[in-house]
Design an enzyme around this catalytic site. Structure first.
Site, mmCIF file in Angstrom:
data_model
loop_
_atom_site.group_PDB
_atom_site.id
_atom_site.type_symbol
_atom_site.label_atom_id
_atom_site.label_comp_id
_atom_site.label_asym_id
_atom_site.label_seq_id
_atom_site.Cartn_x
_atom_site.Cartn_y
_atom_site.Cartn_z
ATOM 1 N N ASP A 67 0.814 -1.224 0.000
ATOM 2 C CA ASP A 67 0.000 0.000 0.000
ATOM 3 C C ASP A 67 0.844 1.270 0.000
ATOM 4 O O ASP A 67 2.055 1.234 0.251
ATOM 5 C CB ASP A 67 -0.957 -0.001 1.209
ATOM 6 C CG ASP A 67 -0.315 -0.553 2.478
ATOM 7 O OD1 ASP A 67 0.923 -0.512 2.582
ATOM 8 O OD2 ASP A 67 -1.044 -1.031 3.357
ATOM 9 N N ASN A 136 -7.678 -3.092 14.130
ATOM 10 C CA ASN A 136 -9.060 -3.323 13.683
ATOM 11 C C ASN A 136 -9.159 -4.522 12.733
ATOM 12 O O ASN A 136 -10.199 -4.761 12.137
ATOM 13 C CB ASN A 136 -9.620 -2.066 12.997
ATOM 14 C CG ASN A 136 -8.867 -1.710 11.719
ATOM 15 O OD1 ASN A 136 -7.949 -2.418 11.316
ATOM 16 N ND2 ASN A 136 -9.264 -0.619 11.082
ATOM 17 N N HIS A 138 -7.348 -4.948 9.944
ATOM 18 C CA HIS A 138 -7.030 -4.722 8.525
ATOM 19 C C HIS A 138 -5.744 -5.431 8.125
ATOM 20 O O HIS A 138 -4.867 -5.667 8.952
ATOM 21 C CB HIS A 138 -7.007 -3.226 8.169
ATOM 22 C CG HIS A 138 -5.827 -2.456 8.661
ATOM 23 N ND1 HIS A 138 -5.895 -1.110 8.978
ATOM 24 C CD2 HIS A 138 -4.522 -2.792 8.886
ATOM 25 C CE1 HIS A 138 -4.708 -0.688 9.354
ATOM 26 N NE2 HIS A 138 -3.861 -1.677 9.314
ATOM 27 N N GLU A 143 -9.640 -2.278 4.903
ATOM 28 C CA GLU A 143 -10.265 -1.934 6.179
ATOM 29 C C GLU A 143 -11.555 -2.738 6.405
ATOM 30 O O GLU A 143 -12.149 -3.248 5.441
ATOM 31 C CB GLU A 143 -10.608 -0.437 6.178
ATOM 32 C CG GLU A 143 -9.408 0.504 6.066
ATOM 33 C CD GLU A 143 -8.678 0.688 7.399
ATOM 34 O OE1 GLU A 143 -8.492 -0.283 8.143
ATOM 35 O OE2 GLU A 143 -8.268 1.840 7.666
HETATM 36 C C1 F6R Z 1 1.239 -1.395 6.034
HETATM 37 C C2 F6R Z 1 0.200 -2.384 6.258
HETATM 38 C C3 F6R Z 1 -0.639 -2.357 7.485
HETATM 39 C C4 F6R Z 1 0.191 -2.610 8.762
HETATM 40 C C5 F6R Z 1 -0.702 -2.580 9.998
HETATM 41 C C6 F6R Z 1 0.078 -2.807 11.273
HETATM 42 O O1 F6R Z 1 1.897 -1.649 4.808
HETATM 43 O O2 F6R Z 1 0.032 -3.192 5.427
HETATM 44 O O3 F6R Z 1 -1.635 -3.342 7.374
HETATM 45 O O4 F6R Z 1 0.808 -3.852 8.647
HETATM 46 O O5 F6R Z 1 -1.352 -1.349 10.080
HETATM 47 O O6 F6R Z 1 0.959 -1.739 11.446
HETATM 48 P P1 F6R Z 1 2.026 -1.718 12.630
HETATM 49 O O7 F6R Z 1 2.996 -2.814 12.316
HETATM 50 O O8 F6R Z 1 2.658 -0.368 12.578
HETATM 51 O O9 F6R Z 1 1.276 -1.988 13.888
#
Ligand code: F6R
Length: 236
Positions: A67, A136, A138, A143
């Site tokens: 992303d 959440n 995702h 999302e």
């Molecule tokens: C970012 C991504 C998100 C993160 C998720 C957890 O490329 O794909 O799904 O993996 O938001 O983020 P952290 O590791 O910062 O808790």
């Protein structure tokens, strides 16, 4: 989904790097799906060390990131292209032309999304997809919603994601409200998936241990992947 509990973040990062290293050694021209965020930082650090020690060669590797925030260019320190350069790409020998991150500044976002999917297909799909998970539920920026969205598209970030990610920005107002994210089908098409979750994800990991599958918890679809492992660090 196979869940491996490990005692701390260091062990999580070492095991994750070992899994990715094994993939690179077994198939030097692997296509890797990569994630950003705090969780994989230790993994990338270990991979850089293995490269410096001469254990790994990335010269035939291709990467696709999950992303990118809309509006943030390659030079923006809050963008995911910059993050990847800063944590991994600048320090290993992946050819620049093999590095793929959605272009958050694309004028024609729909074309950018469709072209990203085509590029993944032309590369013959993803061998190993690394994922983090949001509080959440995702994955990528897919999302919670009423349906699972299949392919790469522009997404609206939820309040909880903006709240969780504001730590990387000067304030919550500066967090972009939209992003380009690969879709659930794109993720599920990977031949192997490795999910990393630290202790801050204990609540969502607990939910994922049940067999429910709902687009309200996007990561719950991973139960249906034939080769998916989650490493959960209890005391990260
Ligand atoms: C970012 C991504 C998100 C993160 C998720 C957890 O490329 O794909 O799904 O993996 O938001 O983020 P952290 O590791 O910062 O808790």
């Amino acid at each position: 989904m196979n869940i491996i509990n490990v005692k701390n973040y260091q062990t999580l990062s070492e095991i994750a790097a070992a899994v990715i290293a094994a993939q690179i050694i077994k198939k030097p021209d692997s296509v890797l799906g990569l994630a950003t965020g705090s969780t994989p930082e230790g993994t990338y650090k270990n991979l850089v060390e293995m490269y410096r020690d001469g254990i790994l060669d990335f010269s035939k590797i291709t990467t696709f990131n999950l992303d990118e925030y809309c509006g943030l260019g390659k030079e923006d320190p809050n963008g995911y292209f910059y993050f990847m350069m800063d944590k991994l790409f600048s320090y290993v020998n992946i050819p620049r032309e093999n590095i793929n991150v959605p272009d958050g500044t694309a004028k024609d976002v729909d074309y950018e999304c469709a072209e990203y999917e085509r590029k993944i297909r032309r590369a013959n799909g993803i061998d190993l997809q690394l994922l983090g998970v949001g509080r959440n539920g995702h994955i990528g920026f897919c999302e919670p919603d009423d349906v699972f969205y299949n392919e790469t598209r522009q997404v609206n970030l939820t309040e909880s994601t903006i709240e969780a990610n504001k730590r990387f920005f000067a304030s919550a107002e500066e967090v972009p409200k939209t992003a380009i994210s690969v879709g659930i089908k794109t993720i599920m098409s990977a031949r192997e998936i490795l999910v990393l979750a630290g202790q801050d994800k204990a609540e969502i990991v607990e939910k994922l241990k049940s067999n429910i599958c709902s687009p309200r918890i996007p990561a719950s679809i991973l139960h249906y992947h034939p080769n998916c492992t989650m490493i959960f660090a209890e005391n990260a």
